[in-house]
Enzyme design. Sequence first.
Site, mmCIF file in Angstrom:
data_model
loop_
_atom_site.group_PDB
_atom_site.id
_atom_site.type_symbol
_atom_site.label_atom_id
_atom_site.label_comp_id
_atom_site.label_asym_id
_atom_site.label_seq_id
_atom_site.Cartn_x
_atom_site.Cartn_y
_atom_site.Cartn_z
ATOM 1 C CG ASP A 45 -10.752 98.421 97.117
ATOM 2 O OD1 ASP A 45 -11.244 97.972 96.063
ATOM 3 O OD2 ASP A 45 -9.836 97.860 97.736
ATOM 4 C CG ASP A 76 -11.786 95.273 92.950
ATOM 5 O OD1 ASP A 76 -12.041 96.186 93.748
ATOM 6 O OD2 ASP A 76 -10.642 94.846 92.752
#
Length: 396
Positions: free
Chosen positions: A105, A286
């Site tokens: 992430d 992201d």
Amino acid sequence: MLRTQASLSTWSQERSMKWVVLLGLVAFSECIVKIPVRRVKTMRKALNGKNMLNSFLKEHAYRLSQISFRGSNLTLHPLRNIMDKLYVGNITIGTPPQEFQVIFDTGSSDLWVPSIFCISPTCSTHVRFRHRQSSTFRHANKTFGIMYGSGRMKGVVVHDTVRIGDLVSTDQPFGLSVAEYGFEGIPFDGVLGLNYPKLSFSGAIPIFDNLKNQGAISEPVFAFYLSKDKRKGSVVMFGGVDHRYYKGELNWVPLIQAGDWSVHMDRISMKRKVIACSGGCEAVVDTGTSLIEGPRRLVNNIQKLIGATPWGSEDYVSCFAVNTLPSIIFTINGINYPVPARDYILKDSRGHCYTTFKENKVSPSRETWILGDVFLRRYFSVFDRGNDRIGLARAV
């Protein structure tokens, strides 16, 4: 998924309105961790059936292996696409190594997996770290908690050896959850954050920084290729860039400020008309968010422009419209990045087509868009810590 279905991401302290504060587990060692909530569709909703997830995972089971180009210090680590909702990859922790499936992430900085002391029902379906079986494990007297849109966890900070393929980070600080709520049916064990150190609210140095400091990677760069193939093809690479994964030249975009993977976006347009970000805005790149998220008013306007009809938690369109709807163009640093309808419209488990534009529930002071996996499946992305910039190019 939980930034990720709550999606995983941490925002800077200047965006303090976004944070949820949880108390630490032990009063004398209290640590406040603040993490933003980003809603993404849960795997439970996506699969819409009690046994569908288990059947899917059994049907698509396979063994991940990584490739290392030792001459160039470039390591390619495979990721697995779970129904276009999240991408997971395997790491190991401890000596001898114990394997976990985590989300890589770019929106957060902390690494955590479940502990054997986690008695929550959710933990019973995830792999738990057995610290007593590791000869390199050591404690740290710090506790923390995190709240996501689809659940929450509480944990402690510990140290051990962590491996991503043949990359080894010794004495790596990471979190062990002792309580988890709301993550049932989501096929991941934990999270591996790849954002800057200042966003590590557990106080642990991120694993990428440890790998860099320990000389495991030659260049402070990592990159993502997110394939549409459900079983294979997706990779995260460390220490360099494999040019086979993109077409043309990389377009480099400076970060708004060093310390967060956010860039300035010029506008969002469709049919040569600006439909959002009219005066410029912020874009967060992201990998921990599956969709494209923005302010509610602007997202609702996009849904109207493409003829979407809200039903439940989604906005649906006719599947025949995929061939006729126009591309939506994201202009970043003067370069157009079109996303065609076949990419921003997906099918659910019933074969119905829904749009991948969602409201960002957290409202920052300025217009902010989150460019998640929908955008990153089309554009190969390079995260250059050495020069505080992001590179984008058309994925192969």
